[in-house]
Design a protein around this motif. Structure first.
Motif, PDB file in Angstrom:
ATOM      1  N   ARG A  70       0.839  -1.194   0.000  1.00  0.00           N
ATOM      2  CA  ARG A  70       0.000   0.000   0.000  1.00  0.00           C
ATOM      3  C   ARG A  70       0.872   1.242   0.000  1.00  0.00           C
ATOM      4  NH1 ARG A  70      -3.433   0.401   5.335  1.00  0.00           N
ATOM      5  NH2 ARG A  70      -3.625   2.555   4.635  1.00  0.00           N
TER       6      ARG A  70
ATOM      7  N   THR B 242      -4.932   6.750  -0.164  1.00  0.00           N
ATOM      8  CA  THR B 242      -4.345   5.449   0.170  1.00  0.00           C
ATOM      9  C   THR B 242      -4.764   4.460  -0.908  1.00  0.00           C
ATOM     10  OG1 THR B 242      -4.376   5.854   2.553  1.00  0.00           O
ATOM     11  CG2 THR B 242      -4.247   3.566   1.836  1.00  0.00           C
TER      12      THR B 242
ATOM     13  N   GLY C  30      -3.731   0.355  -2.653  1.00  0.00           N
ATOM     14  CA  GLY C  30      -2.941  -0.839  -2.425  1.00  0.00           C
ATOM     15  C   GLY C  30      -3.458  -2.037  -3.185  1.00  0.00           C
TER      16      GLY C  30
END
Length: 698
Positions: free
Chosen positions: A453, A465, A467
């Protein structure tokens, strides 16, 4: 700004109770210990605790807080599952789901984290900061009662309210010498269940830390991580060397019991007292650190008497009312390296285990032990079992019989790099099929996974964020099929000027095992989850700081190999909150809907509507009034019959707060909870509730 972000995330995650458990009642045989459904809990007193039914004792358990999976942080002691947040939760509602895989309906409920108390009225009289040498802390006591009436009273599954108390105290004996005492005492404690009470005392002096009571050691992530141990933990530091020792009891001895009216039926399965000893010497040189963890856990065979059922009328066989006692030995290394002022962190851990699955019998001689291994097709160890009994019991139940196959090992590697505004992290874990540790019983076995991530911010307003993760099982290739999963996820938060907050997230995942559709056990599942939210400051009421929020989540699961398992869930939550500048008056009104659908089933849909209201008004410097109310309605098609829930649950609770001094607060609540079931006649109930809570800081 950070607090506003956390508040919005909590509102988005705490939508509505799910499916059949939306009435916030535990599954049959389960007991919610803490917090109570709908309870307002101070941030420093959050302890999620559930006692699961005996049928779930051997099943893996998952715990989710909103959309966050915290299973790796839970503690499991017998049938009691507990989780304490490592960081304080944001104020607002939080939804908890505790589920035993394959163990029936999950336990789901919602509680609220209350903002920090203002004990001296709207102007917020501040207590003077206590001297470090003077003991300081808090005591919270809570009690209550209820009265249930109505035709469904005999079928009510919740226990009566039990008194509880939380104690936190600490101080400084001399510069650098600190102590603290923490405790949670509950009326739910009983000798026939695993411990619910928690007591702990800590002493910290230069080079030494000592904890006595109920400790939750984290010595090694895949050996001993968060398990409750009733005993003690000692940590020593001397220059570059360190030593950690944990010793105590992880499971209480509880004798088995048979049904007095039918001795052929087991009423309660017994549990042996389980003792644990773990030692971890370590070395630290600059940013390099290395440790060796050795853990031994063993059931005390003599702690409970043997017990078997009577012969059934149709069968002459009997069954044991107590499980097989076990012995577990685990050892592993951990290494970490920190570089560039902690901008680069590298970590690696490994472990290997031995488990004797039944130590009720022991070979007496080396010849007997060797013959057992030869009969199983393994090389004889050539060891005298009597000389090893103190450390580990060697017998025919050993798992694995041949450790050289490496099926009883676990590995974990982590890395994080901070560069500019980015924080990149990666984690890889592999746990063999035969790896067993009593220090982390919830650890998923026969599993290998990778997760990467990246988190970064832009323009001091956009936080991102993203990931990717993948995993698989069947590491040794012994199963007919291998289940593989992969998925990507991303979340975005925009903190605009004037407190406008926008959030969004997306997750795509697949899970398949390669078996053709129609083959028993075939799996070809895909999941789409999308959520979004907005928090907007508006000037609805004069002298009020008011915010309007709207959050929604869509989750769709499909599986061509299993059309009946397809699901679609839509969560929508909207509301308005506000408070005066002094916070003397505050209110919240939230409305939401959860529509759960099973497209592969006729009439397989249920809609849950939820409306909640909360208000608090500071009447005088010492007195305040509060109100909590909620209405939940479940609707299913009439053609769904008894499989479709149709009920209404209304609750109205009123009360007040009295601060007779700046550091003491008495709160009291009384009200009624009315449950009407429109699916099955005779289940309606009306419950009168009263609670009292006393908080005292010193």
């Amino acid at each position: 700004m950070r607090m506003r972000l956390l508040l919005a995330a909590a509102l988005a995650a705490a939508a509505l109770p799910g499916r059949a458990a939306a009435q916030e009642r535990p599954a049959p045989g389960a007991l919610i210990l803490s917090p109570e459904p709908g309870e307002r809990v101070p941030a420093d007193q959050v302890l999620v605790a559930v006692s699961l039914p005996r049928t779930a004792d051997s099943l893996a358990v998952t715990v989710r807080l909103g959309s966050r999976d915290v299973s790796a942080e839970v503690e499991r002691s017998g049938g009691v599952v507990t989780w304490r947040p490592r960081e304080p939760l944001a104020p607002g509602p939080h939804r908890v789901v505790v589920a035993a895989r394959g163990g029936g309906a999950p336990v789901e409920w919602t509680f609220t984290v209350a903002p920090g108390p203002r004990l001296a009225g709207p102007t917020g009289v501040q207590r003077p900061r206590p001297s470090p040498a003077r003991p300081h802390g808090s005591v919270v006591m809570e009690g209550g009662g209820n009265s249930v009436s109505g035709p469904g009273g005999a079928f009510r599954r919740e226990d009566d309210f039990a008194p509880r108390m939380w104690v936190n105290a600490g101080g400084q004996l001399r510069p650098g010498w600190r102590y603290s005492v923490r405790g949670h005492l509950s009326g739910y404690e009983t000798a026939t269940r695993q411990p619910v009470n928690r007591l702990r005392a800590d002493l910290h002096i230069p080079g030494l830390s000592l904890a006595v009571g109920d400790v939750n050691p984290v010595l090694h992530d895949v050996i001993l991580s968060g398990r409750r141990v009733r005993g003690g933990q000692l940590d020593l530091r001397a220059g570059f060397a360190g030593l950690s020792v944990v010793a105590g009891q992880t499971v209480r001895a509880i004798p088995g019991a048979l049904d007095p009216l039918n001795p052929a039926r087991i009423e309660r399965r017994g549990t042996y007292e389980q003792d644990l000893l773990a030692v971890r010497p370590s070395l630290r040189l600059g940013g390099f650190r290395m440790g060796l963890t050795v853990m031994h856990a063993r059931d005390d065979v003599g702690s409970i008497p043997a017990l078997r059922t009577a012969s059934a009328a149709a069968d002459s066989g009997t069954f044991s009312a107590i499980p097989a006692p076990r012995d577990n030995l685990v050892a592993g290394l951990d290494v970490s390296l920190r570089l560039a002022r902690d901008r680069i962190v590298l970590q690696y851990e490994n472990a290997a285990s031995l488990l004797a699955r039944d130590i009720s019998f022991r070979p007496r001689t080396q010849r007997e032990l060797d013959s057992i291994f030869v009969a199983a097709g393994a090389d004889p160890p050539g060891l005298d079992p009597a000389s090893w009994d103190r450390f580990f019991i060697l017998n025919a139940s050993l798992l694995p019989l041949d450790p050289r196959e490496l099926t009883s090992t676990a590995h974990q590697a982590r890395a994080s790099v901070r560069a500019g505004g980015h924080l990149f992290s990666a984690e890889w874990r592999s746990v063999g099929m035969d790896y067993q540790t009593m220090g982390h019983p919830g650890l998923q076995r026969d599993w290998q996974g990778l997760r990467v991530r990246d988190s970064f911010s832009l323009l001091d307003a956009l936080f991102v964020t993203a990931g990717y993760e993948q995993d698989r099982d069947n590491l040794d290739g012994s199963a007919p099929a291998t289940r593989r999963g992969q998925g990507g996820f991303a979340s975005v938060t925009w903190q605009a000027p004037r407190d406008l907050l926008l959030t969004g997230s997306l997750r795509l995942a697949t899970r398949a095992n390669g078996l053709a559709a129609g083959t028993p056990g075939a799996l070809d599942e895909s999941t789409l989850a999308a959520s979004g939210g907005v928090l907007v400051p508006v000037g609805l009421l004069a002298a009020f700081r008011t915010r309007v929020s709207l959050n929604g989540t869509w989750v769709e699961r499909s599986d061509p190999a299993n059309p009946l398992s397809a699901t679609r869930d839509l969560y929508v939550l909207a509301g308005v909150q506000g408070e005066t500048e002094s916070r003397g008056t505050s209110f919240s009104l939230m409305a939401g809907q959860n529509r759960a659908e099973f497209p592969g089933l006729p009439d397989g849909s249920t809609t849950f509507d939820r409306l909640t209201a909360y208000g608090r008004r500071q009447l005088t410097e010492r007195w305040a009034a509060r109100f909590d109310g909620g209405l939940t309605a479940a609707r299913s098609p009439e053609s769904a019959g008894v499989a479709g829930p149709r009920y209404t649950r209304a609750e109205a609770l009123g009360g007040g707060e009295f601060a007779w001094r700046p550091d003491a607060l008495l709160s009291f609540t009384a009200g009624v909870v009315d449950y009407t079931d429109r699916r099955i006649p005779g289940l309606d109930t009306r419950e009168l509730v009263m609670r009292i809570r006393l908080s005292r800081a010193f």
